[in-house]
Design a protein around this motif. Structure first.
Motif, PDB file in Angstrom:
ATOM      1  N   THR A 185       0.863  -1.184   0.000  1.00 28.80           N
ATOM      2  CA  THR A 185       0.000   0.000   0.000  1.00 28.80           C
ATOM      3  C   THR A 185       0.904   1.239   0.000  1.00 28.80           C
ATOM      4  OG1 THR A 185      -0.031   0.215   2.407  1.00 28.80           O
ATOM      5  CG2 THR A 185      -1.704  -1.238   1.411  1.00 28.80           C
ATOM      6  N   THR A 186       0.301   2.387  -0.317  1.00 32.34           N
ATOM      7  CA  THR A 186       1.040   3.659  -0.285  1.00 32.34           C
ATOM      8  C   THR A 186       1.666   3.871   1.090  1.00 32.34           C
ATOM      9  OG1 THR A 186      -0.492   4.574  -1.889  1.00 32.34           O
ATOM     10  CG2 THR A 186       0.798   6.151  -0.639  1.00 32.34           C
ATOM     11  N   GLU A 187       0.903   3.524   2.131  1.00 35.70           N
ATOM     12  CA  GLU A 187       1.380   3.730   3.510  1.00 35.70           C
ATOM     13  C   GLU A 187       2.553   2.802   3.827  1.00 35.70           C
ATOM     14  OE1 GLU A 187      -2.401   5.413   2.921  1.00 35.70           O
ATOM     15  OE2 GLU A 187      -1.886   3.281   2.676  1.00 35.70           O
ATOM     16  N   GLN A 188       2.447   1.532   3.399  1.00 35.80           N
ATOM     17  CA  GLN A 188       3.537   0.573   3.646  1.00 35.80           C
ATOM     18  C   GLN A 188       4.805   1.026   2.925  1.00 35.80           C
ATOM     19  OE1 GLN A 188       1.536  -2.993   2.220  1.00 35.80           O
ATOM     20  NE2 GLN A 188       1.549  -3.867   4.294  1.00 35.80           N
ATOM     21  N   ARG A 189       4.618   1.476   1.712  1.00 39.81           N
ATOM     22  CA  ARG A 189       5.767   1.912   0.915  1.00 39.81           C
ATOM     23  C   ARG A 189       6.460   3.104   1.575  1.00 39.81           C
ATOM     24  NH1 ARG A 189       5.483   2.630  -5.664  1.00 39.81           N
ATOM     25  NH2 ARG A 189       7.738   2.688  -5.878  1.00 39.81           N
ATOM     26  N   GLN A 190       5.651   4.055   2.018  1.00 39.32           N
ATOM     27  CA  GLN A 190       6.214   5.241   2.659  1.00 39.32           C
ATOM     28  C   GLN A 190       6.884   4.872   3.985  1.00 39.32           C
ATOM     29  OE1 GLN A 190       6.209   8.286   0.944  1.00 39.32           O
ATOM     30  NE2 GLN A 190       7.823   8.579   2.467  1.00 39.32           N
ATOM     31  N   PHE A 191       6.303   3.906   4.710  1.00 38.50           N
ATOM     32  CA  PHE A 191       6.889   3.477   5.985  1.00 38.50           C
ATOM     33  C   PHE A 191       8.296   2.917   5.757  1.00 38.50           C
ATOM     34  CE2 PHE A 191       7.841   0.738   9.558  1.00 38.50           C
ATOM     35  CZ  PHE A 191       7.368   1.471  10.641  1.00 38.50           C
ATOM     36  N   TYR A 192       8.451   2.075   4.711  1.00 36.29           N
ATOM     37  CA  TYR A 192       9.772   1.504   4.418  1.00 36.29           C
ATOM     38  C   TYR A 192      10.743   2.606   3.989  1.00 36.29           C
ATOM     39  CZ  TYR A 192      13.327  -1.803   2.771  1.00 36.29           C
ATOM     40  OH  TYR A 192      14.497  -2.505   2.602  1.00 36.29           O
ATOM     41  N   GLU A 193      10.276   3.523   3.149  1.00 34.85           N
ATOM     42  CA  GLU A 193      11.129   4.637   2.714  1.00 34.85           C
ATOM     43  C   GLU A 193      11.660   5.422   3.915  1.00 34.85           C
ATOM     44  OE1 GLU A 193      12.079   5.582  -0.437  1.00 34.85           O
ATOM     45  OE2 GLU A 193      11.034   3.877  -1.334  1.00 34.85           O
ATOM     46  N   ASP A 194      10.767   5.671   4.888  1.00 36.58           N
ATOM     47  CA  ASP A 194      11.135   6.501   6.044  1.00 36.58           C
ATOM     48  C   ASP A 194      11.948   5.735   7.080  1.00 36.58           C
ATOM     49  OD1 ASP A 194       9.662   8.520   4.890  1.00 36.58           O
ATOM     50  OD2 ASP A 194       7.880   8.194   6.127  1.00 36.58           O
ATOM     51  N   ASN A 195      11.603   4.453   7.291  1.00 39.75           N
ATOM     52  CA  ASN A 195      12.152   3.707   8.427  1.00 39.75           C
ATOM     53  C   ASN A 195      13.152   2.613   8.064  1.00 39.75           C
ATOM     54  OD1 ASN A 195      10.488   4.781  10.827  1.00 39.75           O
ATOM     55  ND2 ASN A 195       8.943   4.363   9.262  1.00 39.75           N
ATOM     56  N   GLY A 196      13.080   2.087   6.828  1.00 42.15           N
ATOM     57  CA  GLY A 196      14.036   1.062   6.407  1.00 42.15           C
ATOM     58  C   GLY A 196      13.634  -0.347   6.753  1.00 42.15           C
ATOM     59  N   TYR A 197      12.387  -0.531   7.233  1.00 35.01           N
ATOM     60  CA  TYR A 197      11.887  -1.889   7.502  1.00 35.01           C
ATOM     61  C   TYR A 197      10.376  -1.897   7.367  1.00 35.01           C
ATOM     62  CZ  TYR A 197      10.335  -0.403  12.181  1.00 35.01           C
ATOM     63  OH  TYR A 197       9.696   0.226  13.226  1.00 35.01           O
ATOM     64  N   LEU A 198       9.825  -3.096   7.215  1.00 35.54           N
ATOM     65  CA  LEU A 198       8.375  -3.253   7.115  1.00 35.54           C
ATOM     66  C   LEU A 198       8.004  -4.614   7.676  1.00 35.54           C
ATOM     67  CD1 LEU A 198       5.683  -2.084   5.986  1.00 35.54           C
ATOM     68  CD2 LEU A 198       6.154  -3.370   3.889  1.00 35.54           C
ATOM     69  N   LEU A 199       7.085  -4.631   8.644  1.00 43.86           N
ATOM     70  CA  LEU A 199       6.688  -5.884   9.296  1.00 43.86           C
ATOM     71  C   LEU A 199       5.344  -6.335   8.730  1.00 43.86           C
ATOM     72  CD1 LEU A 199       7.152  -6.499  13.094  1.00 43.86           C
ATOM     73  CD2 LEU A 199       5.414  -7.668  11.799  1.00 43.86           C
ATOM     74  N   ILE A 200       5.300  -7.569   8.222  1.00 44.34           N
ATOM     75  CA  ILE A 200       4.068  -8.150   7.687  1.00 44.34           C
ATOM     76  C   ILE A 200       3.634  -9.273   8.638  1.00 44.34           C
ATOM     77  CG2 ILE A 200       2.968  -9.286   5.698  1.00 44.34           C
ATOM     78  CD1 ILE A 200       4.014  -6.468   5.018  1.00 44.34           C
ATOM     79  N   LYS A 201       2.436  -9.137   9.193  1.00 47.26           N
ATOM     80  CA  LYS A 201       1.948 -10.104  10.174  1.00 47.26           C
ATOM     81  C   LYS A 201       1.564 -11.428   9.503  1.00 47.26           C
ATOM     82  CE  LYS A 201       1.357  -8.812  13.956  1.00 47.26           C
ATOM     83  NZ  LYS A 201       2.402  -8.855  15.016  1.00 47.26           N
ATOM     84  N   LYS A 202       1.832 -12.533  10.194  1.00 42.49           N
ATOM     85  CA  LYS A 202       1.365 -13.873   9.806  1.00 42.49           C
ATOM     86  C   LYS A 202       1.596 -14.191   8.323  1.00 42.49           C
ATOM     87  CE  LYS A 202      -0.376 -16.905  12.184  1.00 42.49           C
ATOM     88  NZ  LYS A 202       0.612 -17.876  12.698  1.00 42.49           N
ATOM     89  N   LEU A 203       2.775 -13.891   7.824  1.00 45.23           N
ATOM     90  CA  LEU A 203       3.042 -14.107   6.392  1.00 45.23           C
ATOM     91  C   LEU A 203       3.326 -15.580   6.094  1.00 45.23           C
ATOM     92  CD1 LEU A 203       3.413 -12.736   3.598  1.00 45.23           C
ATOM     93  CD2 LEU A 203       5.844 -12.531   4.152  1.00 45.23           C
ATOM     94  N   VAL A 204       4.067 -16.237   6.985  1.00 42.93           N
ATOM     95  CA  VAL A 204       4.468 -17.634   6.757  1.00 42.93           C
ATOM     96  C   VAL A 204       3.593 -18.541   7.630  1.00 42.93           C
ATOM     97  CG1 VAL A 204       6.388 -19.285   6.872  1.00 42.93           C
ATOM     98  CG2 VAL A 204       6.817 -16.920   6.154  1.00 42.93           C
TER      99      VAL A 204
END
Length: 299
Positions: A18-37
């Motif tokens: 999402t736009t928000e997820q993308r911006q979060f990674y740009e700003d913070n350098g990480y992105l946590l996705i719940k229950k992916l595996v």
């Protein structure tokens, strides 16, 4: 509103984030996705790890790190093995690097041609006051002789709940925008082999403890400063991870850089393990690299 292209340099255009997820990674350098595996996949990875611990399987090329001080007490078991590194020849564990749900996110950072460069299953053992299994704050790019950094990403999946009690990941958000800093062995702590840390830590930068449930997966940039604390519980804290890179990345010469001393240390270990007469960092990496999607271009 769409993220404008000028604001985006660490993610690629995709229809996954999402736009928000993308911006979060740009700003913070990480992105946590719940229950992916899935729990089912994690159970399979756990069973294979136990087989490796019991020496029922011996994956070629894998480095099995142990706490030698516990071996006399427990023999070769889960209570002694704290890491399986370079499991690219273990078909069962390497499945992690090919999971469509993982690669779907990886492609947002690397593009469609994806190499699995570095694999690890970490079993953080209960620790003592010696802080043997503390991993000091560091940047993963210190270990990698390939660039550009923006086309490399780590996928790190919790195999059970990870929190401050059992030594979860700790990150310093936004530090992926900093250059690669000099690393070495910490002044305090045991200084585990190749557990290099920043020589000059900035304590003023806020830290975030990533509390994760089983199956949660964090994707992070190789310049993000991160580490993990000690496991203060009586159980184990397992995670499985892979560093992925675009196959369009290219190798660099680390001579006369802050990474040169690492190359010497790593080359010495590889020479002993494989009876090689000489080994450069790029040779070590090209041997362990595996194509997992698209075509192999440079790496």
């Amino acid at each position: 509103m769409a993220v404008t292209q000028t604001a985006v340099s660490y993610t690629l255009d995709n229809d996954v984030l999402t736009t928000e997820q993308r911006q979060f990674y740009e700003d913070n350098g990480y992105l946590l996705i719940k229950k992916l595996v899935s729990d089912e996949d994690i159970e399979r990875f756990r069973k294979e790890f136990m087989r490796i611990c019991r020496r029922e399987v011996n994956p070629p090329g894998a480095m099995i790190m142990k706490d030698e001080s516990l071996r006399s007490q427990y023999g070769q078991s889960e209570k002694v093995v704290n890491k399986v590194q370079d499991f690219q020849e273990d078909e069962e564990l390497f499945r992690y690097c090919t999971l469509p749900e993982v690669l779907k996110y990886v492609e947002c950072f690397t593009g469609p041609n994806i190499m699995a460069m570095h694999t690890m299953l970490i079993n953080k053992l209960p620790d003592s006051d010696k802080q043997t299994f503390l991993h000091p704050m560091h940047q993963d790019l210190h270990y990698f002789p390939f660039r550009p950094a923006a086309r490399i990403v780590c996928s790190w999946t919790a195999m059970e709940r990870a929190d401050q009690n059992n030594g979860c990941l700790v990150v310093q958000p936004g530090t992926h925008k900093m250059p690669l800093k000099p690393h070495g062995y910490p002044k305090q702590g045991a200084g585990n082999k190749l557990f290099h840390g920043l020589l000059d830590e900035d304590e003023k930068i806020p830290r975030v403890h990533l509390v994760m449930e089983k199956g949660d997966t964090v994707f992070f940039h190789p310049l993000l400063i991160h580490g993990s604390g000690i496991n203060k519980t009586t159980g184990f804290r397992k995670s499985i991870s892979c560093h992925f890179a675009s196959s369009e990345c290219y190798y660099i010469d680390v001579k006369n850089t802050t990474q040169e001393h690492l190359e010497k240390e790593l080359a010495e270990m590889v020479r002993k393990k494989y009876n090689m007469t000489s080994a450069e960092l790029r040779d070590i990496w090209s041997i362990r690299a595996r194509l997992v999607q698209g075509e192999r271009i440079n790496l």
